[in-house]
Design an enzyme around this catalytic site. Structure first.
Site, PDB file in Angstrom:
ATOM      1  N   LYS A 107      19.580  33.995  21.173  1.00 15.59           N
ATOM      2  CA  LYS A 107      18.676  33.367  20.207  1.00 15.59           C
ATOM      3  C   LYS A 107      17.516  32.628  20.865  1.00 15.59           C
ATOM      4  O   LYS A 107      16.575  32.221  20.189  1.00 15.59           O
ATOM      5  CB  LYS A 107      19.465  32.416  19.307  1.00 15.59           C
ATOM      6  CG  LYS A 107      20.449  33.162  18.416  1.00 15.59           C
ATOM      7  CD  LYS A 107      21.163  32.218  17.478  1.00 15.59           C
ATOM      8  CE  LYS A 107      22.004  32.969  16.463  1.00 15.59           C
ATOM      9  NZ  LYS A 107      23.234  33.513  17.062  1.00 15.59           N
TER      10      LYS A 107
HETATM   11  C1  LIG Z   1      23.971  34.424  16.465  1.00 17.01           C
HETATM   12  C2  LIG Z   1      24.888  35.151  17.362  1.00 17.01           C
HETATM   13  C3  LIG Z   1      25.346  36.427  17.021  1.00 17.01           C
HETATM   14  C4  LIG Z   1      25.027  37.093  15.701  1.00 17.01           C
HETATM   15  O1  LIG Z   1      23.667  37.434  15.530  1.00 17.01           O
HETATM   16  P1  LIG Z   1      23.095  37.736  14.078  1.00 17.01           P
HETATM   17  O2  LIG Z   1      21.658  38.030  14.281  1.00 17.01           O
HETATM   18  O3  LIG Z   1      23.325  36.505  13.248  1.00 17.01           O
HETATM   19  O4  LIG Z   1      23.866  38.893  13.538  1.00 17.01           O
HETATM   20  C5  LIG Z   1      26.144  37.090  17.937  1.00 17.01           C
HETATM   21  N1  LIG Z   1      26.502  36.524  19.108  1.00 17.01           N
HETATM   22  C6  LIG Z   1      26.097  35.284  19.454  1.00 17.01           C
HETATM   23  C7  LIG Z   1      26.548  34.710  20.737  1.00 17.01           C
HETATM   24  C8  LIG Z   1      25.273  34.568  18.599  1.00 17.01           C
HETATM   25  O5  LIG Z   1      24.873  33.347  18.938  1.00 17.01           O
END
Ligand SMILES: *Cc1c(COP(=O)(O)O)cnc(C)c1O
Length: 431
Positions: A107
């Site tokens: 993210k």
């Molecule tokens: C947010 C997150 C996900 C999921 O991603 P989405 O875009 O919400 O489907 C998967 N793995 C980790 C480590 C995350 O932080």
């Protein structure tokens, strides 16, 4: 390019408006009014371009000229200040490591990009101020806190469920101070998300310019397309059939891959890999969307019962179930299966996967079994250290703690405990 609301009851807006509003006034998610296509020459000769150039080319049509090219290039370069290595994990199978950013979660890319776009818009409208209000089930909070730290004109308020995030995750969102505040909610992630949604509709907060920094915000969501282009660039000569398995919670990441495919990137198909929160895998069986309350699992960043980006997937595929089925398989895996996969990968390939990556691995293995000459990529979305509590006992190993994490762990947690919406409201009104 303008953005429309997927509820169709609000006017179209510019990129800047969509980023600063987050959600449309009719509560719909913003979506580009048309999906641009990339020149075929660009795709065919993608290996000639640097990652920064690829990212700039891909994102540019979504920004129009609202940010001048030289500024946008700076934003992209600044956003992508770390590597995205591909690591071979068995035959025809690769881990795309998305965790080399400042908070060691994928993210970081979306959060850094959004923060820099907002900083640019606040700079050109010098008195402009925003409050970012965001719910996190784990990694969003840290990435947003780090991405927006010290961004002028922006206050960040993060809601997280008490006891439901890992120690590293909690420290990443509770120790920065300055323009970042963490609210510790007595409840689960869905309670946090519900409060955030309610606040966006609350007329009393008009003056705060509330904005989301969840993947419902287009500036968080769109740059995730970059990963698919980077992996394609590295693997295009290995096979005509490239599949991606994406560990999914709110489905923002996988949905951006679908957008990349619509723009012309030759992706053979997607696997949405989930934990026991299987709303989309159930949907892919009978086309019935029945969200359920979220269940706590060891891959807690994916503990989402009602994925907010699902509606964008439906839009990309024109609400045509068979068209979606030809691109997407969805699979749900239990915690026991996830741990078994972590052990298997470690034993056979000496690769340490954390629970989210292991869920992705299970998804891609399932696909590769059906497909001899395909290449599979699973996203490793977080550094194993962020899920130390699960990784160490499962693999019976000791992880080396990166220096950046040591520093964070030594810092003092600062949070404000809240139990309900009224307490959130009184906090926001008093600040
Ligand atoms: C947010 C997150 C996900 C999921 O991603 P989405 O875009 O919400 O489907 C998967 N793995 C980790 C480590 C995350 O932080």
């Amino acid at each position: 390019m303008l953005y429309k609301s997927l509820n169709s009851q609000s006017p179209k807006v510019t990129f800047q408006e969509a980023v600063t509003l987050g959600l449309a006034p009719d509560k719909g998610l913003y979506f580009p009014e048309e999906i641009p296509t990339l020149p075929i020459d660009f795709i065919n000769s993608i290996e000639k371009f640097s990652d920064d150039e690829i990212a700039f080319t891909v994102i540019k049509p979504y920004i129009n000229n609202e940010i001048p090219d030289d500024e946008l290039k700076k934003i992209v370069t600044d956003t992508l200040c770390f590597d995205f290595p591909l690591v071979e994990v068995g035959k025809n199978c690769y881990s795309l490591e998305l965790f080399h950013g400042p908070t060691m979660a994928f993210k970081d890319v979306g959060a850094r990009f959004m923060a820099r776009c907002l900083a640019y818009f606040n700079k050109i409208e010098s008195n402009s101020k925003n409050t970012i209000l965001v719910a996190t089930s784990g990694d969003t909070g840290g990435a947003v806190a780090s991405g927006f730290l010290d961004v002028s004109g922006v206050d960040v308020v993060i809601l997280y469920p008490t006891g439901k995030v890992s120690e590293v995750q909690e420290k990443q969102l509770t120790t920065l101070g300055k323009n970042i505040t963490a609210l510790e909610v007595d409840g689960v992630f869905d309670d946090c998300q519900d409060m955030v949604k309610k606040a966006f509709l609350d007329e009393d907060f008009k003056h705060l310019n509330l904005t989301s920094a969840n993947s419902i915000n287009i500036a968080r969501w769109l740059p995730q397309m970059f990963y698919y282009f980077f992996a394609y660039k590295a693997l295009k000569n290995k096979s005509e059939k490239l599949y991606f398995s994406v560990p999914s919670g709110n489905f923002g990441n996988i949905c951006s891959g679908m957008l990349a495919k619509k723009m012309g990137l030759p992706i053979a198909g997607f696997i949405a890999a989930t934990n026991s929160n299987d709303t989309v895998p159930r949907y892919m069986i009978d086309a019935k969307y029945n969200p359920k309350p979220s269940i706590a699992t060891i891959s807690n960043a994916m503990d989402v019962g009602n994925p907010s980006n699902f509606i964008r997937i439906i839009e990309i595929y024109h609400n045509n179930f068979s068209e979606l089925q030809s691109d997407l398989q969805a699979m749900s895996f239990s915690d026991a299966e996830t741990k078994a996969a972590m052990k298997f990968i470690y034993k056979h390939y000496k690769y340490i996967a954390e629970p989210h990556g292991a869920v992705g691995y299970l998804g891609i293995q399932n696909k590769l079994k059906q497909n001899d000459n395909a290449i599979g990529v699973f996203f490793e979305t977080a550094h194993p250290i962020k899920f130390l509590e699960t990784v160490e006992p499962t693999l019976n190993c000791t992880l080396e703690i990166p220096d950046a994490i040591k520093e964070i762990l030594a810092k003092e947690k600062k949070s404000i405990k809240i139990e309900n919406y009224e307490q959130l409201k009184s906090y926001l009104m008093s600040n």
